[in-house]
Design a protein around this motif. Structure first.
Motif, PDB file in Angstrom:
ATOM      1  N   GLY A   1      15.909   8.709   1.773  1.00 57.47           N
ATOM      2  CA  GLY A   1      14.616   9.241   1.379  1.00 57.47           C
ATOM      3  C   GLY A   1      14.473   9.435  -0.116  1.00 57.47           C
ATOM      4  N   ASP A   2      14.033  10.634  -0.522  1.00 52.48           N
ATOM      5  CA  ASP A   2      13.772  10.918  -1.930  1.00 52.48           C
ATOM      6  C   ASP A   2      15.000  10.685  -2.805  1.00 52.48           C
ATOM      7  OD1 ASP A   2      11.151  11.628  -1.395  1.00 52.48           O
ATOM      8  OD2 ASP A   2      11.548  13.780  -1.332  1.00 52.48           O
ATOM      9  N   ALA A   3      16.175  10.967  -2.291  1.00 50.12           N
ATOM     10  CA  ALA A   3      17.401  10.843  -3.084  1.00 50.12           C
ATOM     11  C   ALA A   3      17.637   9.407  -3.534  1.00 50.12           C
ATOM     12  CB  ALA A   3      18.599  11.343  -2.279  1.00 50.12           C
ATOM     13  N   ASP A   4      17.101   8.432  -2.796  1.00 52.66           N
ATOM     14  CA  ASP A   4      17.281   7.009  -3.113  1.00 52.66           C
ATOM     15  C   ASP A   4      15.976   6.327  -3.502  1.00 52.66           C
ATOM     16  OD1 ASP A   4      19.951   7.326  -2.310  1.00 52.66           O
ATOM     17  OD2 ASP A   4      19.521   6.704  -0.244  1.00 52.66           O
ATOM     18  N   ASP A   5      14.885   7.087  -3.651  1.00 48.43           N
ATOM     19  CA  ASP A   5      13.550   6.515  -3.803  1.00 48.43           C
ATOM     20  C   ASP A   5      13.238   5.560  -2.656  1.00 48.43           C
ATOM     21  OD1 ASP A   5      11.031   6.047  -4.844  1.00 48.43           O
ATOM     22  OD2 ASP A   5      11.703   4.496  -6.235  1.00 48.43           O
ATOM     23  N   GLY A   6      13.796   5.865  -1.495  1.00 52.57           N
ATOM     24  CA  GLY A   6      13.441   5.138  -0.288  1.00 52.57           C
ATOM     25  C   GLY A   6      13.942   3.722  -0.196  1.00 52.57           C
ATOM     26  N   LEU A   7      15.085   3.407  -0.843  1.00 45.77           N
ATOM     27  CA  LEU A   7      15.630   2.057  -0.647  1.00 45.77           C
ATOM     28  C   LEU A   7      17.110   1.998  -0.985  1.00 45.77           C
ATOM     29  CD1 LEU A   7      16.101   0.099  -3.451  1.00 45.77           C
ATOM     30  CD2 LEU A   7      13.676   0.550  -3.616  1.00 45.77           C
ATOM     31  N   VAL A   8      17.798   1.115  -0.273  1.00 43.44           N
ATOM     32  CA  VAL A   8      19.151   0.684  -0.585  1.00 43.44           C
ATOM     33  C   VAL A   8      19.152  -0.838  -0.567  1.00 43.44           C
ATOM     34  CG1 VAL A   8      20.409   2.725   0.190  1.00 43.44           C
ATOM     35  CG2 VAL A   8      19.798   0.963   1.853  1.00 43.44           C
ATOM     36  N   GLU A   9      19.985  -1.457  -1.409  1.00 41.19           N
ATOM     37  CA  GLU A   9      20.015  -2.911  -1.485  1.00 41.19           C
ATOM     38  C   GLU A   9      21.297  -3.376  -2.177  1.00 41.19           C
ATOM     39  OE1 GLU A   9      16.376  -3.664  -3.613  1.00 41.19           O
ATOM     40  OE2 GLU A   9      17.379  -3.667  -5.564  1.00 41.19           O
TER      41      GLU A   9
ATOM     42  N   PRO B   1       0.822  -1.215   0.000  1.00 40.67           N
ATOM     43  CA  PRO B   1       0.000   0.000   0.000  1.00 40.67           C
ATOM     44  C   PRO B   1       0.857   1.266   0.000  1.00 40.67           C
ATOM     45  CG  PRO B   1      -0.031  -1.057   2.165  1.00 40.67           C
ATOM     46  CD  PRO B   1       0.646  -2.003   1.242  1.00 40.67           C
ATOM     47  N   LYS B   2       0.461   2.242  -0.789  1.00 44.82           N
ATOM     48  CA  LYS B   2       1.186   3.507  -0.872  1.00 44.82           C
ATOM     49  C   LYS B   2       0.807   4.407   0.300  1.00 44.82           C
ATOM     50  CE  LYS B   2       3.273   4.689  -4.092  1.00 44.82           C
ATOM     51  NZ  LYS B   2       4.722   4.635  -4.397  1.00 44.82           N
ATOM     52  N   THR B   3       1.826   5.012   0.907  1.00 41.39           N
ATOM     53  CA  THR B   3       1.619   5.981   1.979  1.00 41.39           C
ATOM     54  C   THR B   3       2.551   7.159   1.738  1.00 41.39           C
ATOM     55  OG1 THR B   3       3.312   5.034   3.448  1.00 41.39           O
ATOM     56  CG2 THR B   3       1.081   4.105   3.585  1.00 41.39           C
ATOM     57  N   GLY B   4       2.522   8.115   2.635  1.00 41.66           N
ATOM     58  CA  GLY B   4       3.309   9.332   2.452  1.00 41.66           C
ATOM     59  C   GLY B   4       4.716   9.261   3.001  1.00 41.66           C
ATOM     60  N   GLU B   5       5.101   8.121   3.592  1.00 39.86           N
ATOM     61  CA  GLU B   5       6.433   8.013   4.188  1.00 39.86           C
ATOM     62  C   GLU B   5       7.145   6.767   3.667  1.00 39.86           C
ATOM     63  OE1 GLU B   5       5.978   7.980   8.397  1.00 39.86           O
ATOM     64  OE2 GLU B   5       5.412  10.102   8.522  1.00 39.86           O
ATOM     65  N   TYR B   6       8.463   6.846   3.627  1.00 37.45           N
ATOM     66  CA  TYR B   6       9.268   5.709   3.216  1.00 37.45           C
ATOM     67  C   TYR B   6       9.447   4.732   4.377  1.00 37.45           C
ATOM     68  CZ  TYR B   6      10.692   8.461  -0.872  1.00 37.45           C
ATOM     69  OH  TYR B   6      10.703   9.185  -2.041  1.00 37.45           O
ATOM     70  N   LYS B   7       9.416   3.456   4.065  1.00 38.45           N
ATOM     71  CA  LYS B   7       9.729   2.435   5.061  1.00 38.45           C
ATOM     72  C   LYS B   7      11.251   2.267   5.160  1.00 38.45           C
ATOM     73  CE  LYS B   7       5.347   1.159   5.487  1.00 38.45           C
ATOM     74  NZ  LYS B   7       4.559   1.333   6.732  1.00 38.45           N
ATOM     75  N   PRO B   8      11.771   1.907   6.325  1.00 38.96           N
ATOM     76  CA  PRO B   8      13.207   1.645   6.423  1.00 38.96           C
ATOM     77  C   PRO B   8      13.608   0.434   5.581  1.00 38.96           C
ATOM     78  CG  PRO B   8      12.195   1.883   8.598  1.00 38.96           C
ATOM     79  CD  PRO B   8      11.076   1.771   7.617  1.00 38.96           C
ATOM     80  N   THR B   9      14.767   0.509   4.938  1.00 36.88           N
ATOM     81  CA  THR B   9      15.329  -0.640   4.207  1.00 36.88           C
ATOM     82  C   THR B   9      16.784  -0.816   4.632  1.00 36.88           C
ATOM     83  OG1 THR B   9      16.034   0.712   2.315  1.00 36.88           O
ATOM     84  CG2 THR B   9      13.810  -0.229   2.228  1.00 36.88           C
ATOM     85  N   PRO B  10      17.032  -1.079   5.893  1.00 38.50           N
ATOM     86  CA  PRO B  10      18.408  -1.079   6.380  1.00 38.50           C
ATOM     87  C   PRO B  10      19.266  -2.203   5.787  1.00 38.50           C
ATOM     88  CG  PRO B  10      16.910  -1.969   8.037  1.00 38.50           C
ATOM     89  CD  PRO B  10      16.053  -1.401   6.942  1.00 38.50           C
TER      90      PRO B  10
END
Length: 357
Positions: free
Chosen positions: A238-246, A204-213
């Motif tokens: 955040g926005d700079a990474d589209d909310g994820l690192v992997e 589900p889409k929301t207004g905040e990014y989930k952590p992706t540690p």
């Protein structure tokens, strides 16, 4: 008096140490991996004019065993659970058409047997160990472990998953790291699978990014037993990474100088890239982020990402697409390149130069 003298000496020594200079790393001679097994095709791709084998080989990982190089990749529809390629020099590759993991094990969801992002190493006992990500039956993805007597397998999966985190969104991209004394496992908690602001989610889409540690945890020397507790060493911006690192991979440049490679943005986006950050220990706080590889129309690799570095310390592999926008007729193919760390003090050095095909 002695205590005061010791403290002053320590302060003076600290002042005399060189300040870390977190600069650029060089990457050069990047070529699309050449396969020679079947159906070679010429494709007009700027400096990459074939020949290549038209298969997908995403999330590649490298193993050097004697004079033979092995590459393993994520499941694809026509290449098995874990496809294998071999090389004598790390440049020209042969797809073996073998599946390193023909049986995915009892805990994998039988309706979703896709195995992601393997990492293969030889432990101190001479066994070959594979970390991978698989979907647990009735739950989210976990890190799994399998062993074999040969680098080509067949690898046998253990009865239970190695690391799970359903509440965090699952566990993907497990990779081993050996600092010379301690062995570690590094992995991503797949928070974007839960939804949030990122474009890379089925949740589900929301207004905040989930952590992706990106987390790291000690393992035994054989790689089969977890030790201690996991620790977060990097998270998204955040926005700079589209909310994820992997897609983590780690290299020890020298004692006190460790580099973590990783990807940001969604895997199917042209913004998918390879970045790196520095720390003074494997479980340190990785900072001083810079970009190693990104999409560039002058060097047409689109969405390059999920890098691995071989034990020679100079050869890297990653996947990329040959067309922008992720159209249906493009695939995530394997590219190889050479990485060079400069000779200065501390951790300075990495940039991308001289793409060649």
């Amino acid at each position: 008096m002695i205590k005061s003298f010791f403290l002053a000496a320590v302060i003076g020594l600290a002042a005399a140490l060189p300040a870390p200079d977190f600069g650029d790393i060089e990457l050069f001679n990047v070529t699309e991996s050449e396969f020679d097994h079947v159906d070679l095709q010429n494709r007009a791709r700027g400096p990459w004019d074939g020949p290549v084998m038209d298969i997908s080989f995403p999330d590649p990982t490298l193993l050097i065993e004697g004079k033979t190089w092995y590459a393993y990749a994520t499941s694809s529809s026509s290449t098995g659970h874990i496809p294998i390629a071999k090389s004598s020099d790390g440049k020209k590759w042969t797809w073996t058409k073998k599946d390193a993991l023909p049986d995915v094990g009892s805990w994998i969801d039988p309706s979703n047997k896709g195995i992601w992002a393997p990492s293969v190493f030889k432990n101190d006992n001479g066994k070959y160990v594979m970390y991978f990500s698989g979907k647990r039956n009735g739950a989210r993805r976990c890190a799994g472990v399998a062993t074999a007597d040969s680098p080509e397998g067949p690898f046998k999966v253990t009865d239970k998953p190695f690391i799970c985190d359903d509440a965090g969104g699952g566990v993907i991209d497990p990779v081993q790291f050996n600092d010379g004394k301690q062995r570690w496992i590094i992995f991503k908690v797949d928070g974007n699978a839960l939804g949030g602001k990122t474009t890379c989610t089925g949740g589900p889409k929301t207004g905040e990014y989930k952590p992706t540690p990106i987390r790291i945890q000690r393992v035994s020397r054989d790689g089969l037993t977890l030790q201690g507790n996991p620790k977060t060493i990097l998270n998204h911006n955040g926005d700079a990474d589209d909310g994820l690192v992997e897609g983590p991979a780690m290299w020890k440049r020298r004692p006190g100088s460790y580099v973590l490679f990783f990807s940001t943005h969604c895997y199917n986006s042209d913004k998918y890239d390879i970045q790196y950050a520095w720390a003074t220990s494997p479980d340190g706080d990785f900072q001083h982020r810079k970009t190693l590889v990104k999409s560039d129309p002058n060097q047409p690799i689109y969405g390059p990402g999920h890098m691995d570095i071989a034990l020679d310390g100079t050869t890297i592999a990653f996947h990329g697409r040959d067309k922008p926008g992720n159209p249906s007729d493009t695939k995530r193919r394997m590219y190889v390149g050479t990485i060079k760390f400069p000779t200065g003090d501390y951790s300075e050095g990495i940039k991308v130069i001289d793409y060649q095909g």
